[in-house]
Design a protein around this motif. Structure first.
Motif, PDB file in Angstrom:
ATOM      1  N   TYR A 189      12.898  -2.530 -22.259  1.00 10.25           N
ATOM      2  CA  TYR A 189      12.846  -3.206 -23.555  1.00 10.25           C
ATOM      3  C   TYR A 189      11.541  -2.879 -24.249  1.00 10.25           C
ATOM      4  CZ  TYR A 189      16.798  -6.093 -22.136  1.00 10.25           C
ATOM      5  OH  TYR A 189      18.044  -6.523 -21.736  1.00 10.25           O
TER       6      TYR A 189
ATOM      7  N   GLN B 104       5.790  -7.515 -15.872  1.00 13.57           N
ATOM      8  CA  GLN B 104       4.798  -8.075 -16.789  1.00 13.57           C
ATOM      9  C   GLN B 104       4.583  -7.210 -18.028  1.00 13.57           C
ATOM     10  OE1 GLN B 104       3.931 -11.074 -16.591  1.00 13.57           O
ATOM     11  NE2 GLN B 104       2.701 -11.591 -14.823  1.00 13.57           N
TER      12      GLN B 104
ATOM     13  N   TYR C 289      14.922 -17.957 -21.319  1.00 13.01           N
ATOM     14  CA  TYR C 289      13.679 -17.461 -20.743  1.00 13.01           C
ATOM     15  C   TYR C 289      12.507 -18.213 -21.360  1.00 13.01           C
ATOM     16  CZ  TYR C 289      15.779 -13.279 -18.579  1.00 13.01           C
ATOM     17  OH  TYR C 289      16.516 -12.424 -17.802  1.00 13.01           O
TER      18      TYR C 289
ATOM     19  N   PHE D 117      18.036 -10.586 -27.648  1.00 15.41           N
ATOM     20  CA  PHE D 117      17.198 -11.783 -27.655  1.00 15.41           C
ATOM     21  C   PHE D 117      17.165 -12.416 -29.033  1.00 15.41           C
ATOM     22  CE2 PHE D 117      14.835 -12.094 -23.632  1.00 15.41           C
ATOM     23  CZ  PHE D 117      15.196 -10.903 -23.036  1.00 15.41           C
ATOM     24  N   GLY D 118      17.038 -13.741 -29.047  1.00 11.84           N
ATOM     25  CA  GLY D 118      16.751 -14.445 -30.279  1.00 11.84           C
ATOM     26  C   GLY D 118      15.277 -14.316 -30.617  1.00 11.84           C
ATOM     27  N   SER D 119      14.905 -14.907 -31.735  1.00 16.04           N
ATOM     28  CA  SER D 119      13.515 -14.806 -32.213  1.00 16.04           C
ATOM     29  C   SER D 119      12.571 -15.729 -31.471  1.00 16.04           C
ATOM     30  CB  SER D 119      13.457 -15.124 -33.703  1.00 16.04           C
ATOM     31  OG  SER D 119      14.261 -14.217 -34.422  1.00 16.04           O
TER      32      SER D 119
ATOM     33  N   ALA E  19       5.020 -10.680 -32.166  1.00 14.93           N
ATOM     34  CA  ALA E  19       5.665 -11.644 -33.073  1.00 14.93           C
ATOM     35  C   ALA E  19       7.151 -11.371 -33.283  1.00 14.93           C
ATOM     36  CB  ALA E  19       4.955 -11.711 -34.418  1.00 14.93           C
ATOM     37  N   LYS E  20       7.717 -10.495 -32.480  1.00 19.71           N
ATOM     38  CA  LYS E  20       9.158 -10.264 -32.546  1.00 19.71           C
ATOM     39  C   LYS E  20       9.770 -10.565 -31.177  1.00 19.71           C
ATOM     40  CE  LYS E  20       9.049  -6.820 -36.214  1.00 19.71           C
ATOM     41  NZ  LYS E  20       9.493  -5.464 -36.641  1.00 19.71           N
ATOM     42  N   SER E  21      11.053 -10.299 -31.018  1.00 19.56           N
ATOM     43  CA  SER E  21      11.702 -10.522 -29.733  1.00 19.56           C
ATOM     44  C   SER E  21      11.967  -9.178 -29.055  1.00 19.56           C
ATOM     45  CB  SER E  21      13.000 -11.303 -29.914  1.00 19.56           C
ATOM     46  OG  SER E  21      13.798 -10.723 -30.907  1.00 19.56           O
ATOM     47  N   PRO E  22      12.113  -9.181 -27.724  1.00 20.16           N
ATOM     48  CA  PRO E  22      12.368  -7.922 -27.009  1.00 20.16           C
ATOM     49  C   PRO E  22      13.640  -7.246 -27.512  1.00 20.16           C
ATOM     50  CG  PRO E  22      11.793  -9.672 -25.468  1.00 20.16           C
ATOM     51  CD  PRO E  22      12.000 -10.322 -26.807  1.00 20.16           C
TER      52      PRO E  22
ATOM     53  N   ALA F 194      16.349  -4.089 -26.641  1.00 24.36           N
ATOM     54  CA  ALA F 194      16.802  -3.205 -25.569  1.00 24.36           C
ATOM     55  C   ALA F 194      16.665  -1.743 -25.962  1.00 24.36           C
ATOM     56  CB  ALA F 194      18.252  -3.527 -25.214  1.00 24.36           C
TER      57      ALA F 194
ATOM     58  N   GLY G 144      22.642  -4.246 -22.174  1.00 18.66           N
ATOM     59  CA  GLY G 144      21.357  -4.810 -22.556  1.00 18.66           C
ATOM     60  C   GLY G 144      21.516  -6.208 -23.108  1.00 18.66           C
ATOM     61  N   TYR G 145      20.446  -6.949 -23.063  1.00 21.01           N
ATOM     62  CA  TYR G 145      20.437  -8.295 -23.610  1.00 21.01           C
ATOM     63  C   TYR G 145      19.985  -8.238 -25.069  1.00 21.01           C
ATOM     64  CZ  TYR G 145      20.446 -10.295 -18.844  1.00 21.01           C
ATOM     65  OH  TYR G 145      20.756 -10.653 -17.559  1.00 21.01           O
TER      66      TYR G 145
ATOM     67  N   ARG H  99       2.792 -15.971 -16.562  1.00 22.96           N
ATOM     68  CA  ARG H  99       3.980 -15.514 -15.837  1.00 22.96           C
ATOM     69  C   ARG H  99       4.837 -14.532 -16.595  1.00 22.96           C
ATOM     70  NH1 ARG H  99       6.437 -20.549 -12.386  1.00 22.96           N
ATOM     71  NH2 ARG H  99       4.531 -21.112 -11.311  1.00 22.96           N
ATOM     72  N   GLY H 100       4.483 -14.213 -17.824  1.00 21.16           N
ATOM     73  CA  GLY H 100       5.310 -13.310 -18.608  1.00 21.16           C
ATOM     74  C   GLY H 100       6.635 -13.960 -18.948  1.00 21.16           C
ATOM     75  N   LEU H 101       7.710 -13.180 -18.912  1.00 21.14           N
ATOM     76  CA  LEU H 101       9.042 -13.693 -19.209  1.00 21.14           C
ATOM     77  C   LEU H 101       9.692 -14.177 -17.919  1.00 21.14           C
ATOM     78  CD1 LEU H 101      10.877 -11.273 -21.669  1.00 21.14           C
ATOM     79  CD2 LEU H 101      10.577 -13.725 -21.950  1.00 21.14           C
TER      80      LEU H 101
ATOM     81  N   HIS I   8      16.766  -2.198 -16.867  1.00 22.98           N
ATOM     82  CA  HIS I   8      16.681  -2.248 -18.331  1.00 22.98           C
ATOM     83  C   HIS I   8      15.252  -1.935 -18.769  1.00 22.98           C
ATOM     84  CE1 HIS I   8      20.184  -5.376 -18.970  1.00 22.98           C
ATOM     85  NE2 HIS I   8      20.429  -4.603 -17.933  1.00 22.98           N
TER      86      HIS I   8
ATOM     87  N   PHE J 101      12.143  -9.673 -15.107  1.00 27.07           N
ATOM     88  CA  PHE J 101      11.250  -8.818 -15.878  1.00 27.07           C
ATOM     89  C   PHE J 101       9.931  -8.568 -15.163  1.00 27.07           C
ATOM     90  CE2 PHE J 101      13.131  -8.198 -20.045  1.00 27.07           C
ATOM     91  CZ  PHE J 101      14.163  -9.114 -20.038  1.00 27.07           C
TER      92      PHE J 101
ATOM     93  N   PHE K 238      12.779 -18.214 -25.203  1.00 29.18           N
ATOM     94  CA  PHE K 238      13.732 -17.253 -25.735  1.00 29.18           C
ATOM     95  C   PHE K 238      15.125 -17.517 -25.175  1.00 29.18           C
ATOM     96  CE2 PHE K 238      11.315 -14.224 -28.128  1.00 29.18           C
ATOM     97  CZ  PHE K 238      10.038 -14.240 -27.579  1.00 29.18           C
TER      98      PHE K 238
ATOM     99  N   TRP L 140       8.921  -4.538 -27.011  1.00 29.96           N
ATOM    100  CA  TRP L 140       8.608  -5.862 -27.544  1.00 29.96           C
ATOM    101  C   TRP L 140       7.397  -5.767 -28.436  1.00 29.96           C
ATOM    102  CZ3 TRP L 140       7.725 -10.677 -23.915  1.00 29.96           C
ATOM    103  CH2 TRP L 140       7.828 -11.837 -24.684  1.00 29.96           C
TER     104      TRP L 140
END
Lengths: 113, 111
Positions: free
Chosen positions: B36, B103, A35, A104-106, B41-44, B46, A101-102, A41-43, B34, B101, A91, B38
């Motif tokens: 999430y 916004q 992603y 995600f990495g950092s 400074a971190k990742s989403p 679940a 659920g997914y 556009r967001g994700l 889903h 996703f 990402f 968020w």
């Protein structure tokens, strides 16, 4: 489990250079996703793999972008040549599949100057 | 094109307030939804995966409902705390096999 591991965390490169982003999914997950996060556009989904096979790359912006998954534990996203508009956070995520659920990495924050 | 709409875009509440936001999506070809969380400074991360019409899920003070026939889901936070401040993302997994996703709703909880 260490989770989804992405490298590098930050990348600053000059326009025209090749950039390679790396991802190690969670062991046992059979789906991997790339992603891109932008303000506008967001994700947005770029490409995803099922069992190492690319399933849908319709989100890849243009031919400058390519992704590979040579084995179940590694994937790369390459941009060649890079442009300033490619600057974003990229990402990688992995999953067991649709009902799950997914993870995600950092993320990799890419800046192209 | 699958449109996932979230509202409001942002929300500012006081500590202790309860709040909720909405995710709207096309009801055709629905497979899963889903939610999430968020943090900056971190990742989403679940929160919930929901598949059945009428599903309700709960994790602590956060809960979610799903209506697949009319194409919406609500996320509720009871007694908001400053640590709940984050962007809450909704995503739809349709039968085409992609997770798309929205916004997000940016929640800010003030002490």
């Amino acid at each position: 489990d260490a989770g989804v591991i992405q490298s590098p965390r930050h990348e600053v490169t000059e326009m025209g250079q090749e950039v390679t982003l790396r991802c190690k999914p969670i062991s046992g997950h059979n789906s991997l996703f790339w992603y891109r996060q932008t303000m506008m556009r967001g994700l947005e989904l770029l490409i995803y793999f099922n069992n190492n096979v690319p399933i849908d790359d319709s989100g890849m912006p243009e031919d400058r972008f390519s992704a590979k998954m040579p084995n179940a534990s590694f994937s790369t996203l390459k941009i060649q040549p890079s442009e300033p508009r490619d600057s974003a956070v990229y990402f990688c995520a992995s999953s067991f599949g649709a009902p799950y659920g997914y993870t995600f990495g950092s993320g990799t924050r890419l800046t192209v100057v | 094109i699958l449109n996932v709409e979230q509202s409001p875009q942002s929300l500012h509440v006081q500590e202790g307030d309860s709040t909720n936001f909405t995710c709207s999506f096309p009801s055709s070809n629905f497979y899963a939804l889903h939610w999430y969380r968020w943090e900056t400074a971190k990742s989403p991360e679940a929160l919930f995966v929901m598949t059945l019409n009428g599903d309700e899920k709960k994790k602590g003070r956060i809960s979610a409902t799903l209506n697949t026939k009319e194409g919406y889901s609500y996320l509720y936070i009871k007694g908001s705390q400053p640590e709940d401040s984050a962007t809450y993302l909704c995503a739809i997994y349709n039968q085409g096999g992609k997770l798309i996703f929205g916004q997000g709703t940016e929640l800010s909880v003030k002490p």
